[in-house]
Design a protein around this motif. Structure first.
Motif, PDB file in Angstrom:
ATOM      1  N   GLY A 114      51.826  54.256 -31.818  1.00  0.00           N
ATOM      2  CA  GLY A 114      51.051  55.698 -31.217  1.00  0.00           C
ATOM      3  C   GLY A 114      49.849  55.025 -30.716  1.00  0.00           C
ATOM      4  N   HIS A 115      48.846  55.177 -31.240  1.00  0.00           N
ATOM      5  CA  HIS A 115      47.478  54.632 -30.566  1.00  0.00           C
ATOM      6  C   HIS A 115      47.651  52.830 -30.844  1.00  0.00           C
ATOM      7  N   PRO A 116      47.196  52.182 -30.041  1.00  0.00           N
ATOM      8  CA  PRO A 116      47.034  50.757 -30.241  1.00  0.00           C
ATOM      9  C   PRO A 116      46.467  50.238 -31.367  1.00  0.00           C
ATOM     10  N   LYS A 117      47.029  49.322 -32.073  1.00  0.00           N
ATOM     11  CA  LYS A 117      46.730  48.684 -33.289  1.00  0.00           C
ATOM     12  C   LYS A 117      46.633  47.293 -33.189  1.00  0.00           C
ATOM     13  N   ILE A 118      45.931  46.400 -34.218  1.00  0.00           N
ATOM     14  CA  ILE A 118      45.712  45.039 -33.988  1.00  0.00           C
ATOM     15  C   ILE A 118      45.866  44.606 -35.401  1.00  0.00           C
ATOM     16  N   LEU A 119      46.802  43.746 -35.429  1.00  0.00           N
ATOM     17  CA  LEU A 119      46.967  43.007 -36.872  1.00  0.00           C
ATOM     18  C   LEU A 119      45.648  42.229 -37.262  1.00  0.00           C
ATOM     19  N   THR A 120      45.233  42.434 -38.302  1.00  0.00           N
ATOM     20  CA  THR A 120      43.945  41.469 -38.741  1.00  0.00           C
ATOM     21  C   THR A 120      44.254  39.879 -38.823  1.00  0.00           C
ATOM     22  N   HIS A 121      45.233  39.401 -39.398  1.00  0.00           N
ATOM     23  CA  HIS A 121      45.639  38.074 -39.681  1.00  0.00           C
ATOM     24  C   HIS A 121      45.832  37.686 -38.259  1.00  0.00           C
ATOM     25  N   LEU A 122      46.482  38.527 -37.008  1.00  0.00           N
ATOM     26  CA  LEU A 122      46.822  37.761 -36.012  1.00  0.00           C
ATOM     27  C   LEU A 122      45.645  37.650 -35.168  1.00  0.00           C
ATOM     28  N   LEU A 123      44.686  38.616 -35.188  1.00  0.00           N
ATOM     29  CA  LEU A 123      43.418  38.729 -34.649  1.00  0.00           C
ATOM     30  C   LEU A 123      42.458  37.543 -34.970  1.00  0.00           C
ATOM     31  N   MET A 124      42.491  37.326 -36.273  1.00  0.00           N
ATOM     32  CA  MET A 124      41.797  36.154 -36.748  1.00  0.00           C
ATOM     33  C   MET A 124      42.376  34.713 -36.169  1.00  0.00           C
ATOM     34  N   LYS A 125      43.757  34.672 -36.248  1.00  0.00           N
ATOM     35  CA  LYS A 125      44.110  33.373 -35.386  1.00  0.00           C
ATOM     36  C   LYS A 125      43.751  33.339 -34.005  1.00  0.00           C
ATOM     37  N   TRP A 126      43.966  34.455 -33.324  1.00  0.00           N
ATOM     38  CA  TRP A 126      43.690  34.786 -31.942  1.00  0.00           C
ATOM     39  C   TRP A 126      42.372  34.178 -31.769  1.00  0.00           C
ATOM     40  N   LEU A 127      41.226  34.536 -32.529  1.00  0.00           N
ATOM     41  CA  LEU A 127      40.021  34.393 -32.503  1.00  0.00           C
ATOM     42  C   LEU A 127      39.750  33.094 -32.650  1.00  0.00           C
ATOM     43  N   GLU A 128      40.258  32.376 -33.447  1.00  0.00           N
ATOM     44  CA  GLU A 128      40.165  30.722 -33.822  1.00  0.00           C
ATOM     45  C   GLU A 128      41.020  29.846 -32.475  1.00  0.00           C
ATOM     46  N   ASP A 129      41.985  30.475 -32.058  1.00  0.00           N
ATOM     47  CA  ASP A 129      42.834  29.911 -30.981  1.00  0.00           C
ATOM     48  C   ASP A 129      41.701  30.083 -29.580  1.00  0.00           C
ATOM     49  N   HIS A 130      41.054  30.979 -29.548  1.00  0.00           N
ATOM     50  CA  HIS A 130      40.285  31.035 -28.311  1.00  0.00           C
ATOM     51  C   HIS A 130      38.669  30.883 -28.667  1.00  0.00           C
ATOM     52  N   ALA A 175      30.900  16.899 -46.985  1.00  0.00           N
ATOM     53  CA  ALA A 175      32.347  17.479 -46.424  1.00  0.00           C
ATOM     54  C   ALA A 175      32.897  18.401 -47.468  1.00  0.00           C
ATOM     55  N   ILE A 176      32.918  18.300 -48.712  1.00  0.00           N
ATOM     56  CA  ILE A 176      33.672  19.177 -49.633  1.00  0.00           C
ATOM     57  C   ILE A 176      33.090  20.659 -49.436  1.00  0.00           C
ATOM     58  N   ASN A 177      31.599  20.378 -49.691  1.00  0.00           N
ATOM     59  CA  ASN A 177      30.756  21.882 -49.762  1.00  0.00           C
ATOM     60  C   ASN A 177      31.118  22.576 -48.142  1.00  0.00           C
ATOM     61  N   GLU A 178      31.188  21.945 -47.142  1.00  0.00           N
ATOM     62  CA  GLU A 178      31.473  22.628 -45.945  1.00  0.00           C
ATOM     63  C   GLU A 178      32.727  23.314 -45.738  1.00  0.00           C
ATOM     64  N   ALA A 179      33.834  22.424 -46.272  1.00  0.00           N
ATOM     65  CA  ALA A 179      35.011  23.186 -46.277  1.00  0.00           C
ATOM     66  C   ALA A 179      35.238  24.270 -47.464  1.00  0.00           C
ATOM     67  N   VAL A 180      34.755  24.088 -48.427  1.00  0.00           N
ATOM     68  CA  VAL A 180      34.673  25.054 -49.372  1.00  0.00           C
ATOM     69  C   VAL A 180      33.917  26.527 -48.913  1.00  0.00           C
ATOM     70  N   ASP A 181      32.915  26.329 -48.566  1.00  0.00           N
ATOM     71  CA  ASP A 181      32.117  27.298 -47.780  1.00  0.00           C
ATOM     72  C   ASP A 181      32.805  28.219 -46.721  1.00  0.00           C
ATOM     73  N   GLN A 182      33.378  27.185 -45.859  1.00  0.00           N
ATOM     74  CA  GLN A 182      34.492  27.828 -44.883  1.00  0.00           C
ATOM     75  C   GLN A 182      35.499  28.578 -45.408  1.00  0.00           C
ATOM     76  N   ALA A 183      36.194  28.166 -46.202  1.00  0.00           N
ATOM     77  CA  ALA A 183      37.365  28.840 -46.979  1.00  0.00           C
ATOM     78  C   ALA A 183      36.841  29.956 -47.461  1.00  0.00           C
ATOM     79  N   LEU A 184      35.665  30.110 -48.406  1.00  0.00           N
ATOM     80  CA  LEU A 184      35.333  31.274 -48.953  1.00  0.00           C
ATOM     81  C   LEU A 184      34.789  32.235 -47.963  1.00  0.00           C
ATOM     82  N   GLU A 185      34.193  31.854 -47.015  1.00  0.00           N
ATOM     83  CA  GLU A 185      33.943  32.891 -45.991  1.00  0.00           C
ATOM     84  C   GLU A 185      35.148  33.472 -45.324  1.00  0.00           C
ATOM     85  N   ARG A 186      36.192  32.630 -44.800  1.00  0.00           N
ATOM     86  CA  ARG A 186      37.295  33.026 -44.231  1.00  0.00           C
ATOM     87  C   ARG A 186      37.981  33.964 -45.208  1.00  0.00           C
TER      88      ARG A 186
END
Length: 109
Positions: free
Chosen positions: A77-93, A23-34
């Motif tokens: 000007g041209h549409p832009k996406i905030l990266t941190h909100l994109l990551m949250k959106w991806l997780e939520d979806h 469980a600890i290794n999986e949590a650490v791996d996910q955090a490092l990847e993120r």
């Protein structure tokens, strides 16, 4: 169920060391990847960067960027996406989160 000095409920459970290590290794791996992924992207993505990051074509990018719930900014000007909100959106979806994590799930970023 007992409480800590601060009044927070204390939950006790049993887990063998192998399960705990896993469980600890999986949590650490996910955090490092993120954090490594988030650190490698600019804070604001343009359309082409979004397409490359998500490995999608122009049609899908347009579809996403026209959704009401998609984190796009059009005031620059041209549409832009905030990266941190994109990551949250991806997780939520992500279907897995909805189907498996339950209503109490909340990611700490």
């Amino acid at each position: 169920m007992s409480e800590t000095n601060s009044g927070i409920p204390l939950i006790k459970f049993e887990m063998d060391m192998t399960q705990l290590r896993k469980a600890i290794n999986e949590a650490v791996d996910q955090a490092l990847e993120r954090h490594s992924l988030a650190g490698s992207l600019p804070p604001v993505l343009n359309r082409e960067q979004l397409m490359k990051f998500l490995d999608i074509k122009s049609t899908k990018a347009s579809e996403l960027m026209n959704r009401r719930d998609f984190p796009v900014i059009r005031e620059l000007g041209h549409p832009k996406i905030l990266t941190h909100l994109l990551m949250k959106w991806l997780e939520d979806h992500t279907e897995w989160v909805t189907e498996n994590a339950g209503s109490g799930y909340k990611q700490v970023v």
